[in-house]
Design an enzyme around this catalytic site. Structure first.
Site, PDB file in Angstrom:
ATOM      1  N   CYS A   2      -2.237 -13.062   9.267  1.00 48.94           N
ATOM      2  CA  CYS A   2      -2.499 -14.498   9.327  1.00 48.94           C
ATOM      3  C   CYS A   2      -3.959 -14.814   9.017  1.00 48.94           C
ATOM      4  O   CYS A   2      -4.842 -13.994   9.247  1.00 48.94           O
ATOM      5  CB  CYS A   2      -2.187 -15.025  10.708  1.00 48.94           C
ATOM      6  SG  CYS A   2      -0.542 -14.641  11.281  1.00 48.94           S
ATOM      7  N   ARG A  27      -4.864 -11.685   2.431  1.00 50.99           N
ATOM      8  CA  ARG A  27      -4.514 -11.017   3.682  1.00 50.99           C
ATOM      9  C   ARG A  27      -3.014 -10.802   3.810  1.00 50.99           C
ATOM     10  O   ARG A  27      -2.569 -10.023   4.643  1.00 50.99           O
ATOM     11  CB  ARG A  27      -5.021 -11.860   4.860  1.00 50.99           C
ATOM     12  CG  ARG A  27      -6.517 -11.919   4.926  1.00 50.99           C
ATOM     13  CD  ARG A  27      -6.981 -13.007   5.864  1.00 50.99           C
ATOM     14  NE  ARG A  27      -6.689 -12.736   7.254  1.00 50.99           N
ATOM     15  CZ  ARG A  27      -7.496 -12.071   8.073  1.00 50.99           C
ATOM     16  NH1 ARG A  27      -8.628 -11.593   7.619  1.00 50.99           N
ATOM     17  NH2 ARG A  27      -7.182 -11.882   9.333  1.00 50.99           N
ATOM     18  N   TRP A  73       1.816 -14.663   8.686  1.00 45.85           N
ATOM     19  CA  TRP A  73       2.566 -13.449   8.347  1.00 45.85           C
ATOM     20  C   TRP A  73       3.535 -13.255   9.492  1.00 45.85           C
ATOM     21  O   TRP A  73       3.130 -12.963  10.619  1.00 45.85           O
ATOM     22  CB  TRP A  73       1.594 -12.288   8.214  1.00 45.85           C
ATOM     23  CG  TRP A  73       2.178 -11.014   7.692  1.00 45.85           C
ATOM     24  CD1 TRP A  73       2.400 -10.685   6.385  1.00 45.85           C
ATOM     25  CD2 TRP A  73       2.577  -9.875   8.461  1.00 45.85           C
ATOM     26  NE1 TRP A  73       2.913  -9.417   6.290  1.00 45.85           N
ATOM     27  CE2 TRP A  73       3.034  -8.894   7.550  1.00 45.85           C
ATOM     28  CE3 TRP A  73       2.597  -9.572   9.819  1.00 45.85           C
ATOM     29  CZ2 TRP A  73       3.503  -7.642   7.949  1.00 45.85           C
ATOM     30  CZ3 TRP A  73       3.068  -8.328  10.215  1.00 45.85           C
ATOM     31  CH2 TRP A  73       3.518  -7.383   9.287  1.00 45.85           C
ATOM     32  N   ASN A  99      -4.143 -16.558  15.229  1.00 45.66           N
ATOM     33  CA  ASN A  99      -4.036 -15.207  14.647  1.00 45.66           C
ATOM     34  C   ASN A  99      -3.890 -14.238  15.797  1.00 45.66           C
ATOM     35  O   ASN A  99      -4.598 -14.370  16.792  1.00 45.66           O
ATOM     36  CB  ASN A  99      -5.312 -14.818  13.892  1.00 45.66           C
ATOM     37  CG  ASN A  99      -5.353 -15.396  12.519  1.00 45.66           C
ATOM     38  OD1 ASN A  99      -4.510 -16.204  12.159  1.00 45.66           O
ATOM     39  ND2 ASN A  99      -6.360 -15.008  11.760  1.00 45.66           N
ATOM     40  N   GLY A 100      -3.030 -13.237  15.621  1.00 49.20           N
ATOM     41  CA  GLY A 100      -2.854 -12.228  16.663  1.00 49.20           C
ATOM     42  C   GLY A 100      -1.463 -12.328  17.248  1.00 49.20           C
ATOM     43  O   GLY A 100      -0.554 -12.919  16.642  1.00 49.20           O
ATOM     44  N   GLU A 475      -2.580   9.879  -0.764  1.00 45.92           N
ATOM     45  CA  GLU A 475      -3.087   8.555  -1.093  1.00 45.92           C
ATOM     46  C   GLU A 475      -2.469   8.038  -2.402  1.00 45.92           C
ATOM     47  O   GLU A 475      -2.136   6.862  -2.524  1.00 45.92           O
ATOM     48  CB  GLU A 475      -4.626   8.593  -1.181  1.00 45.92           C
ATOM     49  CG  GLU A 475      -5.285   7.316  -1.648  1.00 45.92           C
ATOM     50  CD  GLU A 475      -4.931   6.080  -0.817  1.00 45.92           C
ATOM     51  OE1 GLU A 475      -4.317   6.192   0.245  1.00 45.92           O
ATOM     52  OE2 GLU A 475      -5.258   4.971  -1.281  1.00 45.92           O
ATOM     53  N   LYS A 479      -0.361   4.590  -2.857  1.00 44.16           N
ATOM     54  CA  LYS A 479      -0.799   3.558  -3.808  1.00 44.16           C
ATOM     55  C   LYS A 479       0.365   3.140  -4.690  1.00 44.16           C
ATOM     56  O   LYS A 479       0.622   1.955  -4.887  1.00 44.16           O
ATOM     57  CB  LYS A 479      -1.932   4.136  -4.663  1.00 44.16           C
ATOM     58  CG  LYS A 479      -3.013   3.228  -5.075  1.00 44.16           C
ATOM     59  CD  LYS A 479      -3.998   2.813  -4.034  1.00 44.16           C
ATOM     60  CE  LYS A 479      -3.481   2.482  -2.704  1.00 44.16           C
ATOM     61  NZ  LYS A 479      -4.365   2.272  -1.640  1.00 44.16           N
ATOM     62  N   GLU A 482       3.248   1.237  -2.650  1.00 46.92           N
ATOM     63  CA  GLU A 482       2.982  -0.096  -2.088  1.00 46.92           C
ATOM     64  C   GLU A 482       2.885  -1.182  -3.149  1.00 46.92           C
ATOM     65  O   GLU A 482       3.233  -2.318  -2.898  1.00 46.92           O
ATOM     66  CB  GLU A 482       1.774  -0.107  -1.155  1.00 46.92           C
ATOM     67  CG  GLU A 482       0.434   0.018  -1.810  1.00 46.92           C
ATOM     68  CD  GLU A 482      -0.720  -0.033  -0.802  1.00 46.92           C
ATOM     69  OE1 GLU A 482      -0.642  -0.761   0.199  1.00 46.92           O
ATOM     70  OE2 GLU A 482      -1.713   0.655  -1.039  1.00 46.92           O
ATOM     71  N   HIS A 498      10.380  24.677   0.044  1.00 47.03           N
ATOM     72  CA  HIS A 498      10.989  24.741   1.374  1.00 47.03           C
ATOM     73  C   HIS A 498      11.907  23.551   1.640  1.00 47.03           C
ATOM     74  O   HIS A 498      12.221  23.255   2.790  1.00 47.03           O
ATOM     75  CB  HIS A 498       9.887  24.834   2.438  1.00 47.03           C
ATOM     76  CG  HIS A 498       9.040  26.064   2.282  1.00 47.03           C
ATOM     77  ND1 HIS A 498       9.509  27.324   2.544  1.00 47.03           N
ATOM     78  CD2 HIS A 498       7.779  26.234   1.822  1.00 47.03           C
ATOM     79  CE1 HIS A 498       8.567  28.217   2.281  1.00 47.03           C
ATOM     80  NE2 HIS A 498       7.501  27.569   1.834  1.00 47.03           N
ATOM     81  N   LYS A 596      -3.247  -7.428   4.313  1.00 44.38           N
ATOM     82  CA  LYS A 596      -4.498  -6.700   4.087  1.00 44.38           C
ATOM     83  C   LYS A 596      -5.067  -6.166   5.381  1.00 44.38           C
ATOM     84  O   LYS A 596      -5.440  -5.012   5.488  1.00 44.38           O
ATOM     85  CB  LYS A 596      -5.495  -7.648   3.402  1.00 44.38           C
ATOM     86  CG  LYS A 596      -6.849  -7.008   3.093  1.00 44.38           C
ATOM     87  CD  LYS A 596      -6.721  -5.950   2.023  1.00 44.38           C
ATOM     88  CE  LYS A 596      -8.022  -5.275   1.673  1.00 44.38           C
ATOM     89  NZ  LYS A 596      -7.785  -4.017   0.936  1.00 44.38           N
TER      90      LYS A 596
HETATM   91  O1  M6R Z   1      -8.654  -2.124   7.062  1.00 42.35           O
HETATM   92  P1  M6R Z   1      -8.191  -0.733   7.272  1.00 42.35           P
HETATM   93  O2  M6R Z   1      -8.856   0.251   6.367  1.00 42.35           O
HETATM   94  O3  M6R Z   1      -8.258  -0.296   8.705  1.00 42.35           O
HETATM   95  O4  M6R Z   1      -6.643  -0.743   6.885  1.00 42.35           O
HETATM   96  C1  M6R Z   1      -5.838   0.379   7.079  1.00 42.35           C
HETATM   97  C2  M6R Z   1      -4.546   0.247   6.318  1.00 42.35           C
HETATM   98  O5  M6R Z   1      -3.818  -0.849   6.783  1.00 42.35           O
HETATM   99  C3  M6R Z   1      -4.777   0.109   4.812  1.00 42.35           C
HETATM  100  O6  M6R Z   1      -5.521   1.165   4.308  1.00 42.35           O
HETATM  101  C4  M6R Z   1      -3.430   0.052   4.068  1.00 42.35           C
HETATM  102  O7  M6R Z   1      -2.765   1.271   4.171  1.00 42.35           O
HETATM  103  C5  M6R Z   1      -3.646  -0.357   2.606  1.00 42.35           C
HETATM  104  N1  M6R Z   1      -2.668  -1.334   2.214  1.00 42.35           N
HETATM  105  C6  M6R Z   1      -3.497   0.771   1.667  1.00 42.35           C
HETATM  106  O8  M6R Z   1      -3.703   0.401   0.346  1.00 42.35           O
END
Ligand code: M6R
Length: 601
Positions: A2, A27, A73, A99-100, A475, A479, A482, A498, A596
């Site tokens: 949010c 976000r 969100w 927010n929260g 990673e 990437k 997502e 395995h 985000k």
């Molecule tokens: O703000 P942060 O680095 O703590 O966020 C952690 C994850 O939420 C963030 O890295 C998320 O996995 C990204 N969408 C990856 O691209």
């Protein structure tokens, strides 16, 4: 997650709040709304979908002096118009954005219903509106509302940043920060309220990050902040030095592409002032005692998502280069897993936003157990930067795309610098030329675009590597999945036989990250095993290593010291994921279901 954007001042308040809200779209959200007070009362407009849909539904020239806007969100209740914020009390005296999460909302809702309140949404937020309604006497002033917001901290469990407009004072916004970020902005025309800095860039000259427990009354002419203990807080205004282009796409099709191209700058900035001419790394912001403890104590890296993958890198670096006992944990597991940390431990918490709820909770747990906490964090003034005992700032600049790219690059760079300070000697020669190696990768973007053309219809990818390359593989898979919604998995290459090898056939692409010399022949054999099952094999290869026989495609990478190769390899793999997602027509900067800054546990 949010986003809150508010404005009070001489400009058109609704238009200004909406412009700011557009800056918070990154976000991640699924509905939006705005409320403003006029002398006729409170007006609320909300809709599921995009901020631009909301703007299109608003009349032009709304004459309001104060407005609060919100992107939601969904957590409690579907992303519908009635669940969108702002929410109101029974008498429509207030409108509240939040927010929260209010964790005990169900109990409070039942109690409020018994006392005669009518709820119009399924959200946790609405209980706050009704509680305010009960507590604010008729004829009260804005600072009375600030006191009511403070009192909510005793009754509400969870995290909440609240912004409120009230029909009694059409020139004021009153807000509270409790474990969910809120920033103030001072502009020539008035004052602003936001959950993150991009909403203020180019609109306010100065910002002020509220502390937990602070309330604020904003009017066009004045800002009064009161701390949790009731004392006025001294002004904490700081100039906003970032220019508007840092929050804009600057000609790039997507923020993600712009941010991948900002990787060399992120590396240079993260090292600026920290490398002396002899190649020694000096991290003056970390007390000597902390560095000493990292040299002999137990080091834990704790984070989420991409930042956790940077933590895997840290674990590997501290184990293999320094021979230290090091461990990487996912923050949401660490907290509830009876972590083996004590006074001899250093817990390194890695985060781009510094507001990730799981990571913040892990930091608290580590502190409770007596560990020294070090934040490796990108956002200045964030909760994590302020909670940890020491902070090593990554200086990637604002990252807007939901997929983390340059922030990861800066995290690895910072961890490499940290490792070097702790005694790792193998990096100092190559750290100064890391940024140019990344530039070399970027100049090869056409080749990566061609590979994306060849691969974007594939339905399944495996990313394989050994050592640092296994951490980079994790990673790379994240990437791709997502932003392109393609199923992607990462495995240490030797683990395929395995079990996962059963999945390999002609429909699967195997990406072998090959930057490690001592196990290269073994890596080649692992790729051969995939090729023998008809898998398509892309070797992402350090340019001084032999081409694996199994490779159906090869992407070469400029060579730097092995522990720095993940930065080089990931720049190429971020670009590959980006171009595949673009060809598939995906919403790259705001992937479905993702946010985000993940401020709920
Ligand atoms: O703000 P942060 O680095 O703590 O966020 C952690 C994850 O939420 C963030 O890295 C998320 O996995 C990204 N969408 C990856 O691209």
């Amino acid at each position: 997650m949010c986003g809150i954007a508010g404005y009070v001042g001489r400009r058109d308040a609704v238009a200004t709040a909406m412009e700011s809200l557009l800056r918070l779209e990154y976000r991640g959200y699924d509905s939006a709304g705005v409320a403003y007070a006029t002398d006729r009362g409170i007006e609320v407009h909300r809709c599921p979908g995009k901020v631009r849909d909301l703007i299109a539904s608003l009349e032009e020239g709304i004459n309001a002096q104060a407005a609060i806007a919100h992107t939601r969100w969904a957590t409690h209740g579907a992303p519908t118009e009635r669940n969108a914020h702002p929410h109101q009390d029974c008498s429509n005296r207030f409108a509240v954005v939040h927010n929260g999460i209010i964790e005990n909302h169900a109990v409070l809702r039942a109690q409020l219903r018994e006392r005669g309140h009518t709820f119009t949404s399924e959200t946790d937020t609405e209980v706050a509106a009704h509680l305010i309604e009960e507590r604010l006497a008729p004829g009260a002033a804005p600072h009375d509302l600030a006191r009511v917001l403070q009192s909510l901290m005793e009754d509400l469990n969870g995290s909440f940043a609240l912004g409120v407009v009230c029909r009694d004072w059409p020139e004021s916004i009153v807000a509270l920060r409790h474990e969910s970020p809120l920033i103030l902005g001072r502009a020539r025309t008035g004052h602003m309220l936001a959950s993150d800095l991009p909403a203020l860039i180019g609109r306010a000259e100065e910002s002020w990050v509220l502390e937990d427990g602070d309330t604020v009354v904003l009017t066009p002419y004045d800002v009064v902040v009161t701390a949790r203990d009731g004392r006025p807080r001294a002004p904490g205004w700081e100039p906003i030095t970032l220019d508007a282009t840092s929050a804009e796409r600057a000609g790039y099709e997507h923020f993600m592409l712009k941010e991948i191209h900002e990787a060399p700058a992120a590396v240079r900035e993260t090292l600026r002032g920290r490398l002396d001419p002899d190649g020694r790394v000096v991290l003056s912001e970390l007390p000597d005692a902390v560095i000493e403890r990292m040299k002999w104590g137990h080091v834990h890296f704790v984070a989420c998502g991409t930042a956790y993958h940077a933590g895997l890198y840290g674990q590997r670096l501290f184990r293999s280069c320094l021979g230290r006992r090091a461990e990487a944990s996912v923050a949401s597991e660490f907290r509830y897993d009876e972590p083996l940390v004590d006074h001899d431990s250093v817990v390194v918490l890695i985060s781009q936003s510094g507001e990730t709820a799981d990571t913040l909770a892990a930091a608290k747990e580590a502190k409770r157990r007596g560990a020294t906490t070090v934040a490796v964090v990108n956002c200045v003034g964030s909760s994590l930067a302020r909670t940890a005992d020491a902070a090593l700032m990554t200086r990637a600049g604002p990252e807007i795309g939901v997929a983390s790219t340059k922030a990861y690059t800066a995290q690895i760079t910072a961890l490499a610098a940290l490792g070097t300070t702790c005694g790792c000697e193998c990096l100092s020669e190559d750290l100064p030329r890391l940024a140019s190696a990344v530039e070399t990768v970027l100049t090869g973007e056409d080749r990566i675009r061609d590979l994306a053309e060849a691969l974007y219809r594939q339905q399944c990818f495996f990313f394989l590597g050994r050592g640092y390359d296994a951490a980079a593989a994790a990673e790379a898979a994240l990437k791709l999945k997502e932003i392109s919604y393609i199923h992607a998995e990462a495995y240490p290459a030797g683990e395929m036989k395995h079990g996962p090898l059963a999945l390999i056939d002609a429909s699967v692409t195997v990406v072998g990250i090959c930057t490690r010399s001592d196990t290269h022949l073994k890596m080649c054999s692992n790729l051969m095993e995939a090729r023998a099952r008809d898998g398509r094999v892309l070797a992402v290869l350090r340019d001084d290593l032999p081409v694996p026989e199994a490779a159906t495609d090869v992407l070469t990478l400029p060579s730097v010291a092995e522990p720095l190769m993940p930065v080089v390899a990931m720049t190429a793999l971020q670009l590959l994921a980006y171009h595949i997602a673009r060809l598939r027509g995906c919403a790259i900067d705001q992937p479905r279901n993702l946010a985000k800054s993940v401020t709920v546990e």
